[in-house]
Design an enzyme around this catalytic site. Structure first.
Site, PDB file in Angstrom:
ATOM      1  N   ASP A  25       0.850  -1.185   0.000  1.00 48.91           N
ATOM      2  CA  ASP A  25       0.000   0.000   0.000  1.00 48.91           C
ATOM      3  C   ASP A  25       0.890   1.240   0.000  1.00 48.91           C
ATOM      4  OD1 ASP A  25      -1.923   1.915   0.425  1.00 48.91           O
ATOM      5  OD2 ASP A  25      -2.133   1.499   2.577  1.00 48.91           O
ATOM      6  N   ASP A  29      -4.152   3.805   2.828  1.00 50.22           N
ATOM      7  CA  ASP A  29      -5.585   3.510   3.004  1.00 50.22           C
ATOM      8  C   ASP A  29      -5.830   2.041   3.388  1.00 50.22           C
ATOM      9  OD1 ASP A  29      -5.123   2.184   0.648  1.00 50.22           O
ATOM     10  OD2 ASP A  29      -6.724   3.157  -0.495  1.00 50.22           O
ATOM     11  N   ASP A  33      -1.844  -1.158  -3.791  1.00 49.00           N
ATOM     12  CA  ASP A  33      -2.165  -0.377  -4.988  1.00 49.00           C
ATOM     13  C   ASP A  33      -1.047  -0.481  -6.022  1.00 49.00           C
ATOM     14  OD1 ASP A  33      -0.214   1.384  -3.921  1.00 49.00           O
ATOM     15  OD2 ASP A  33      -1.752   2.370  -2.716  1.00 49.00           O
ATOM     16  N   ASP A 102      -5.700 -10.206 -15.577  1.00 50.57           N
ATOM     17  CA  ASP A 102      -6.808 -11.129 -15.391  1.00 50.57           C
ATOM     18  C   ASP A 102      -7.935 -10.692 -16.325  1.00 50.57           C
ATOM     19  OD1 ASP A 102      -8.475 -13.078 -13.964  1.00 50.57           O
ATOM     20  OD2 ASP A 102      -7.053 -12.797 -12.321  1.00 50.57           O
ATOM     21  N   ASP A 204     -10.308 -15.866 -16.438  1.00 49.92           N
ATOM     22  CA  ASP A 204     -11.157 -16.299 -15.337  1.00 49.92           C
ATOM     23  C   ASP A 204     -12.318 -17.169 -15.827  1.00 49.92           C
ATOM     24  OD1 ASP A 204     -11.705 -15.765 -12.434  1.00 49.92           O
ATOM     25  OD2 ASP A 204     -13.606 -15.062 -13.259  1.00 49.92           O
ATOM     26  N   HIS A 337      -4.942 -17.100  -5.166  1.00 53.91           N
ATOM     27  CA  HIS A 337      -5.851 -16.309  -4.330  1.00 53.91           C
ATOM     28  C   HIS A 337      -7.132 -17.046  -3.967  1.00 53.91           C
ATOM     29  CE1 HIS A 337      -7.300 -16.101  -8.356  1.00 53.91           C
ATOM     30  NE2 HIS A 337      -8.434 -15.588  -7.932  1.00 53.91           N
TER      31      HIS A 337
HETATM   32  C1  GLC Z   1     -12.412 -17.412 -10.383  1.00 55.30           C
HETATM   33  C2  GLC Z   1     -11.525 -16.524  -9.548  1.00 55.30           C
HETATM   34  C3  GLC Z   1     -12.191 -16.301  -8.237  1.00 55.30           C
HETATM   35  C4  GLC Z   1     -13.506 -15.597  -8.491  1.00 55.30           C
HETATM   36  C5  GLC Z   1     -14.367 -16.368  -9.483  1.00 55.30           C
HETATM   37  C6  GLC Z   1     -15.490 -15.518 -10.014  1.00 55.30           C
HETATM   38  O1  GLC Z   1     -12.558 -18.663  -9.839  1.00 55.30           O
HETATM   39  O2  GLC Z   1     -10.253 -17.082  -9.430  1.00 55.30           O
HETATM   40  O3  GLC Z   1     -11.395 -15.561  -7.355  1.00 55.30           O
HETATM   41  O4  GLC Z   1     -14.195 -15.438  -7.291  1.00 55.30           O
HETATM   42  O5  GLC Z   1     -13.636 -16.792 -10.596  1.00 55.30           O
HETATM   43  O6  GLC Z   1     -15.005 -14.545 -10.881  1.00 55.30           O
END
Ligand code: GLC
Length: 566
Positions: A25, A29, A33, A102, A204, A337
Site C-alpha cells: 500500500d 488507506d 495499490d 486477469d 477467469d 488467491h
Molecule cells: C475465479 C476466480 C475467483 C472468483 C471467481 C469468479 O474462480 O479465481 O477468485 O471469485 O472466478 O469470478
C-alpha cells in the site's frame, strides 16, 4: 514431434502471481495499490521470475475483490489511476518483466453500465447482453450460483419481472456470449489492453462462457450420465465454447506475441486438449483443479482430511503430465488467491517443519514440467492466518458458506476450525510480509485484512539476510530451472515408486542426462529404494546431504533433493 521440441517463451517462464490488494500500500488507506507494486519491482526482479500475473485491477465495486468489473477500461479507485498503470507497465518492461492481466468476461458487475441499461426494460438495446428468464414462464431450471446462500444462479429482478443468470454472486451477472455484439465488445476491449502493451491474459472461468440458452432442466441423472456428476463440468460444456475461443484467437490473440492461460474450471484430462492443442488455435495453457481438490472431506465445505493420500496426489500430477506428453502444455501450482497457503495445506506450518516443508513444496513446483504459477508470499513461507471468528473474514465465498451452515442449524464452530487448514480464500490473501514492523511493512494505515502475526519472523528483510532462508531457496530453485531448461522445463518426467505413501520420487531427463527428484511429504521422513540407480552430484537439497544405506535413501522430515544420476 513431442512437447520438448516445441519451444516457446511462455513455456520457459516462472509466473509470479501478485494479489494487488495485499502486496504493498503506497497511500496508507490499508489497500495495496499499483504505485505500491511499482515501488517493489526490484524485489520481484530479484526473485528471478519473468512474468507477473495481477488479479483484476479494473473498475469494480469489489463484491468479489475485482472479479466483478464495472468498467474494463478503468483502474479500480483504491488501486490508483491509468497513469499509475502506464508507469507500472513501463517499469516492468524496463526490468524485462512481463505483465499478465486477469480477464473476467464470463460475467461483469451488476454496476456495469451494460447491466444497468439491460435491467431497465425488456426492450433496452443492452437487454441481450445478459441471460434473462421471464417470470411468466415460472421459475427457471436450476443453475448453481456460487457465493449465494440459497445456492441459486438466478436472481429475480422485479423491475422487468424476470430472472437473470449469475454463476457467481448476484453482483456478477453472466454475459451473453451467444450475442455476437457482446463478443465484439470483449475482443475490442482485449485489443485495447494489448495495444497498451500487456503481455497476456489469465482467463477467469473461461470454460463457462458459453450457455445452452434454451436452459433445459438438468437433473442429477443428466449430470451423472454426461458430466461426471459435476455442475462445473456441465458449465464448461456450453455449445458455442470452442467456436468463441477460436474467434477470439483470430480476432485478438493471434495478432500479438502474448501468453494465455485458462482457469480450467470444469475441464478434465479428456477435455483440456480442446483448449490448448496448438493446432486448434485457441489458448496456450490451462490450469486444472484436480490437484487442489484432493483431500477434501465430502459433505463439508473445503474441510481437509489430515490423512490425504500422497499416492493419489502423485497420480493426479503424473496423469496431468502425461496429457501433455506429446502436445499442448501444462501448468503447475499449489497456491493462488482462491487457495489456502500451500505450506499450511500440503506441507506443515508447525515451527519445526515450516522451513523444510516450504522448501520441499517449492522444489516440487519448480522441478515439474509445465509452466509454474507461483503465488506471492509462498517464497517467504507465508502461512494460513487461521481466523477464530467469522467477523475477521472478508471473502464473499467464506461468508456465504458460513451462513449456509448457520441457517441450516449446523456446526458453525466446526466450520471455523475447518477453514484454518482448509479452503478459506482469505488465508491466502493476507497482506504481504515485508518486514517485522507495523503491519509487516504493508501499510501505515489499517490493513483491509489482518496481517499474520508471524510477520515478526516470516518477512522479506529477515529472509534476505539469511542465506538459508525459504526466500533464498526459492531463488536458487528458479535459477536451477533456468540453467537446466532442457531437463527442468522440457525434460521427460517419469514417476517412480508409485505406491510409496511418504515419498514423491520422479526423474526428469533430456539429452542423455537424468536427475532424480526426491520429496518427503511426511514429518516422519521416508525411504526410497534406489535399485540400480547411482547418485551423482546434488543440485539442491533443503536439508543435509542424502544418506544412503544398503541402496536405500533415508529422507528426513520434508526433505527435498534434486540429484544427478550417474
Ligand atoms: C475465479 C476466480 C475467483 C472468483 C471467481 C469468479 O474462480 O479465481 O477468485 O471469485 O472466478 O469470478
Amino acid at each position: 514431434m513431442d512437447t520438448a521440441s516445441q519451444k516457446k517463451w511462455w513455456k520457459e517462464v516462472v509466473v509470479y502471481q501478485i494479489y494487488p490488494r495485499s502486496f504493498k500500500d503506497s497511500d496508507g488507506d490499508g489497500i495495496g495499490d499499483l504505485k505500491g507494486i511499482t515501488s517493489k519491482l526490484d524485489y520481484v526482479k530479484s526473485l528471478g521470475v519473468d512474468v507477473i500475473w495481477l488479479n483484476p485491477i479494473y473498475g469494480s465495486p469489489n463484491a468479489d475483490n475485482g472479479y466483478d468489473i464495472s468498467n474494463y477500461d478503468d483502474i479500480m479507485k483504491e488501486f490508483g489511476t491509468m497513469a499509475d498503470f502506464d508507469t507500472m507497465l513501463s517499469e516492468m518492461h524496463k526490468r524485462n518483466l512481463k505483465l499478465v492481466m486477469d480477464l473476467v468476461v464470463n460475467h461483469c458487475s451488476d454496476e456495469h453500465e451494460w447491466f444497468k441499461q439491460a435491467r431497465s426494460s425488456r426492450t433496452n438495446p443492452y437487454r441481450n447482453y445478459f441471460h434473462w428468464w421471464p417470470a411468466e414462464k415460472g421459475k427457471p431450471p436450476f443453475r448453481p450460483g456460487n457465493f449465494e446462500v440459497d445456492g441459486s444462479g438466478w436472481r429475480f429482478d422485479s423491475l422487468t419481472n424476470s430472472y437473470y443468470l449469475h454463476y457467481f454472486s448476484y453482483k456478477q451477472p453472466d454475459l451473453n456470449w451467444e450475442n455476437p455484439k457482446v463478443r465484439q465488445e470483449i475482443y475490442a476491449m482485449m485489443n485495447r489492453w494489448f495495444k497498451k502493451g500487456v503481455d497476456g491474459f489469465r482467463m477467469d472461468v473461461i470454460p463457462f462462457i458459453a450457455k445452452d440458452t434454451t436452459f433445459p432442466v438438468i437433473t442429477q441423472k443428466d449430470l451423472d450420465a454426461k458430466y461426471d456428476g459435476r455442475w462445473d463440468v456441465y458449465q464448461a460444456s456450453g455449445p458455442g465454447l470452442h467456436s468463441y475461443l477460436q474467434e477470439m484467437n483470430k480476432e485478438v490473440l493471434s495478432k500479438y506475441d502474448i501468453m494465455t492461460v485458462a482457469e480450467g474450471a470444469g475441464t478434465t484430462k479428456s477435455t483440456v486438449m480442446d483448449f490448448v492443442d496448438p493446432d486448434r488455435k485457441e489458448l496456450d495453457m490451462a490450469y486444472h483443479f484436480d490437484g487442489v481438490s484432493l483431500g477434501y472431506v465430502p459433505g463439508y465445505f473445503k474441510k481437509m482430511d489430515p490423512n490425504w493420500s500422497l499416492v493419489a496426489f502423485k497420480k493426479i500430477y503424473s496423469d496431468w503430465d502425461s496429457v501433455f506428453e506429446n502436445k499442448g502444455w501444462g501448468t503447475i501450482y499449489l497456491g493462488n488467491h482462491d487457495q489456502p497457503r500451500m505450506v499450511s495445506r500440503w506441507g506443515n506450518d508447525a515451527p519445526e517443519y515450516h522451513d523444510a516443508s516450504s522448501k520441499m513444496l517449492t522444489t516440487f513446483l519448480l522441478s515439474m514440467r509445465g509452466t509454474p504459477y507461483y503465488y506471492f508470499g509462498d517464497e517467504l513461507g507465508m502461512t494460513n492466518i487461521k481466523f477464530d471468528k467469522i467477523e475477521d473474514y472478508r471473502d464473499i465465498e467464506t461468508i456465504a458458506e458460513y451462513n449456509k451452515v448457520k441457517n441450516a442449524g449446523g456446526d458453525v464452530k466446526g466450520f471455523i476450525e475447518d477453514q484454518k487448514t482448509g479452503g478459506a480464500r482469505d488465508n491466502g490473501r493476507t497482506p504481504f510480509q515485508w518486514d517485522a514492523g507495523l503491519n509487516g511493512g504493508f501499510t501505515t494505515g489499517t490493513p483491509w485484512l489482518k496481517v499474520n502475526d508471524n510477520k515478526s519472523t516470516i518477512n522479506v528483510v529477515a529472509e534476505e539476510k539469511d542465506a538459508n532462508s525459504i526466500l533464498n531457496y526459492f531463488k536458487k530453485m528458479v535459477q536451477l530451472r533456468k540453467e537446466h531448461k532442457d531437463i527442468m522445463v522440457y525434460g521427460k518426467y517419469t514417476l517412480l515408486d508409485v505406491d510409496n505413501p511418504d515419498v514423491y520420487a520422479y526423474t526428469r531427463e533430456a539429452g542423455g542426462k537424468k536427475v532424480l527428484v526426491l520429496l518427503s511429504f511426511r514429518k516422519t521422513g521416508g525411504k526410497f529404494n534406489l535399485g540400480t540407480m547411482q547418485l551423482g552430484k546434488e543440485w539442491i537439497n533443503n536439508l543435509q546431504p542424502l544418506t544412503v544405506q544398503n541402496g536405500v535413501v533415508n529422507l528426513q522430515p520434508y526433505q527435498a533433493c534434486v540429484v544427478e544420476l550417474k
